[in-house]
Design an enzyme around this catalytic site. Structure first.
Site, PDB file in Angstrom:
ATOM      1  N   LYS A 136       0.828  -1.222   0.000  1.00  0.00           N
ATOM      2  CA  LYS A 136       0.000   0.000   0.000  1.00  0.00           C
ATOM      3  C   LYS A 136       0.854   1.260   0.000  1.00  0.00           C
ATOM      4  O   LYS A 136       0.609   2.186  -0.751  1.00  0.00           O
ATOM      5  CB  LYS A 136      -0.878   0.063   1.256  1.00  0.00           C
ATOM      6  CG  LYS A 136      -2.139  -0.736   1.218  1.00  0.00           C
ATOM      7  CD  LYS A 136      -3.065  -0.352   2.364  1.00  0.00           C
ATOM      8  CE  LYS A 136      -2.468  -0.456   3.755  1.00  0.00           C
ATOM      9  NZ  LYS A 136      -2.083  -1.802   4.179  1.00  0.00           N
TER      10      LYS A 136
ATOM     11  N   ARG B  45      -9.490   1.814   8.556  1.00  0.00           N
ATOM     12  CA  ARG B  45      -9.168   0.426   8.878  1.00  0.00           C
ATOM     13  C   ARG B  45     -10.289  -0.266   9.633  1.00  0.00           C
ATOM     14  O   ARG B  45     -10.145  -1.442  10.003  1.00  0.00           O
ATOM     15  CB  ARG B  45      -7.912   0.398   9.736  1.00  0.00           C
ATOM     16  CG  ARG B  45      -6.634   0.065   8.967  1.00  0.00           C
ATOM     17  CD  ARG B  45      -5.566  -0.034  10.004  1.00  0.00           C
ATOM     18  NE  ARG B  45      -4.349  -0.691   9.701  1.00  0.00           N
ATOM     19  CZ  ARG B  45      -3.277  -0.120   9.180  1.00  0.00           C
ATOM     20  NH1 ARG B  45      -3.311   1.115   8.773  1.00  0.00           N
ATOM     21  NH2 ARG B  45      -2.159  -0.785   9.061  1.00  0.00           N
TER      22      ARG B  45
ATOM     23  N   ARG C 248      11.004  -7.309   3.841  1.00  0.00           N
ATOM     24  CA  ARG C 248      11.014  -5.866   4.064  1.00  0.00           C
ATOM     25  C   ARG C 248      11.954  -5.528   5.228  1.00  0.00           C
ATOM     26  O   ARG C 248      12.740  -4.595   5.143  1.00  0.00           O
ATOM     27  CB  ARG C 248       9.590  -5.407   4.384  1.00  0.00           C
ATOM     28  CG  ARG C 248       9.444  -3.931   4.528  1.00  0.00           C
ATOM     29  CD  ARG C 248       8.041  -3.496   4.151  1.00  0.00           C
ATOM     30  NE  ARG C 248       7.138  -3.456   5.283  1.00  0.00           N
ATOM     31  CZ  ARG C 248       5.851  -3.108   5.194  1.00  0.00           C
ATOM     32  NH1 ARG C 248       5.323  -2.797   4.034  1.00  0.00           N
ATOM     33  NH2 ARG C 248       5.090  -3.083   6.249  1.00  0.00           N
TER      34      ARG C 248
ATOM     35  N   ARG D 229      11.198  -1.248  10.932  1.00  0.00           N
ATOM     36  CA  ARG D 229      10.005  -0.967  11.731  1.00  0.00           C
ATOM     37  C   ARG D 229       9.850  -2.007  12.816  1.00  0.00           C
ATOM     38  O   ARG D 229       9.966  -3.194  12.573  1.00  0.00           O
ATOM     39  CB  ARG D 229       8.772  -0.976  10.809  1.00  0.00           C
ATOM     40  CG  ARG D 229       8.525   0.357  10.168  1.00  0.00           C
ATOM     41  CD  ARG D 229       7.396   0.300   9.205  1.00  0.00           C
ATOM     42  NE  ARG D 229       6.165  -0.237   9.791  1.00  0.00           N
ATOM     43  CZ  ARG D 229       5.003  -0.229   9.161  1.00  0.00           C
ATOM     44  NH1 ARG D 229       4.909   0.256   7.944  1.00  0.00           N
ATOM     45  NH2 ARG D 229       3.934  -0.732   9.726  1.00  0.00           N
TER      46      ARG D 229
ATOM     47  N   ARG E 140      -1.114  -8.040  13.393  1.00  0.00           N
ATOM     48  CA  ARG E 140      -1.599  -7.042  12.431  1.00  0.00           C
ATOM     49  C   ARG E 140      -2.545  -7.692  11.416  1.00  0.00           C
ATOM     50  O   ARG E 140      -3.551  -7.113  11.018  1.00  0.00           O
ATOM     51  CB  ARG E 140      -0.416  -6.369  11.724  1.00  0.00           C
ATOM     52  CG  ARG E 140       0.384  -5.483  12.676  1.00  0.00           C
ATOM     53  CD  ARG E 140       1.738  -5.103  12.115  1.00  0.00           C
ATOM     54  NE  ARG E 140       1.664  -4.315  10.907  1.00  0.00           N
ATOM     55  CZ  ARG E 140       2.665  -4.197  10.037  1.00  0.00           C
ATOM     56  NH1 ARG E 140       3.810  -4.819  10.243  1.00  0.00           N
ATOM     57  NH2 ARG E 140       2.519  -3.455   8.966  1.00  0.00           N
TER      58      ARG E 140
HETATM   59  P1  AMP Z   1       0.725   0.973   8.795  1.00  0.00           P
HETATM   60  O1  AMP Z   1       1.993   1.735   8.565  1.00  0.00           O
HETATM   61  O2  AMP Z   1      -0.428   1.497   7.974  1.00  0.00           O
HETATM   62  O3  AMP Z   1       0.903  -0.507   8.655  1.00  0.00           O
HETATM   63  O4  AMP Z   1       0.303   1.246  10.318  1.00  0.00           O
HETATM   64  C1  AMP Z   1       1.148   0.873  11.373  1.00  0.00           C
HETATM   65  C2  AMP Z   1       0.353   0.818  12.677  1.00  0.00           C
HETATM   66  O5  AMP Z   1      -0.221   2.108  12.955  1.00  0.00           O
HETATM   67  C3  AMP Z   1      -0.830  -0.140  12.668  1.00  0.00           C
HETATM   68  O6  AMP Z   1      -0.448  -1.476  12.948  1.00  0.00           O
HETATM   69  C4  AMP Z   1      -1.708   0.467  13.760  1.00  0.00           C
HETATM   70  O7  AMP Z   1      -1.191   0.175  15.043  1.00  0.00           O
HETATM   71  C5  AMP Z   1      -1.516   1.960  13.521  1.00  0.00           C
HETATM   72  N1  AMP Z   1      -2.493   2.482  12.546  1.00  0.00           N
HETATM   73  C6  AMP Z   1      -2.229   3.032  11.330  1.00  0.00           C
HETATM   74  N2  AMP Z   1      -3.360   3.419  10.716  1.00  0.00           N
HETATM   75  C7  AMP Z   1      -4.376   3.091  11.552  1.00  0.00           C
HETATM   76  C8  AMP Z   1      -5.793   3.211  11.483  1.00  0.00           C
HETATM   77  N3  AMP Z   1      -6.405   3.740  10.416  1.00  0.00           N
HETATM   78  N4  AMP Z   1      -6.520   2.764  12.537  1.00  0.00           N
HETATM   79  C9  AMP Z   1      -5.935   2.241  13.625  1.00  0.00           C
HETATM   80  N5  AMP Z   1      -4.609   2.075  13.755  1.00  0.00           N
HETATM   81  C10 AMP Z   1      -3.827   2.499  12.734  1.00  0.00           C
END
Ligand code: AMP
Length: 195
Positions: free
Chosen positions: A13, A88, A127, A139, A150
């Protein structure tokens, strides 16, 4: 151009959102990036979400909704944006609809990257290794154990968002297992109808 990019963790994404945002000259609004920045800056928001993110759980809806609503009002987002990692949950999707309606705007399209789950675990390991090799920070949530959490959150809470947008007639699905360039071209082709 106002877009949402959906897909499971590790589907690409972020990479695709960056490319699409550049091509259509709109900002990429990544809630993951915004929350990681908050953690890095040591802000009150960062302190609130740090442990949740490290566990791989979702941050509460009201917290991310407030972050996105605020970010959408920055001047660079006046002509559109690519939302990456948001919404999400269905509650977030409903809140997004309300925030957009309050501004007299709406989404043009929702793009979903479809990726087989088995491939995701391999990708996430890659990654982390790649970032390590390049000397980039890995990360903390890019490890197999946290990744499983996740993925569980995705299945339980985020997968229904697909149906939410399908029922609105906004959903377009692209095979995320193709090469990065081919995925970008397929996404761009879908979007050419809205440009
Ligand atoms: P990502 O980089 O999009 O994979 O997001 C990393 C982490 O940030 C996720 O595993 C959640 O803990 C938090 N996070 C990011 N976007 C959201 C969202 N829209 N709702 C809830 N938690 C989020």
């Amino acid at each position: 151009m106002r877009l949402v990019l959906l897909g499971p963790p590790g589907a690409g994404k972020g990479t695709q959102a960056t490319r699409i945002a550049k091509r259509f000259a709109v900002p990429q609004l990544s809630t993951g990036d915004m929350l990681r920045e908050a953690v890095a800056s040591g802000s009150a928001l960062g302190a609130r979400v740090k442990d949740i993110m490290e566990r791989g759980d979702l941050v509460p809806d009201d917290v991310v909704i407030a972050v996105v609503a605020d970010r959408m009002d920055h001047s660079d987002a006046a002509n559109g944006f690519v939302l990456d990692g948001f919404p999400r949950t269905v509650a977030q999707a409903e809140a997004l609809d309300r925030e957009l309606a309050a501004r007299g705007i709406g989404l043009n399209a929702v793009l979903e990257l479809e990726v087989d789950e088995h491939v995701l675990l391999v990708r996430i390991k890659g990654r982390a290794e790649e970032a390590g090799k390049k000397g980039q920070p890995v990360r903390r949530d890019d490890n197999p154990e946290v990744f499983k959490t996740r993925l569980k959150a995705y299945r339980a809470l985020t997968a229904p968002v697909t149906e939410y947008y399908r029922s609105q007639g906004l959903l377009h699905i692209v095979d995320g297992l193709q090469s990065i360039d081919v995925v970008t071209e397929e996404l761009a082709e879908v979007l050419s109808a809205f440009a």
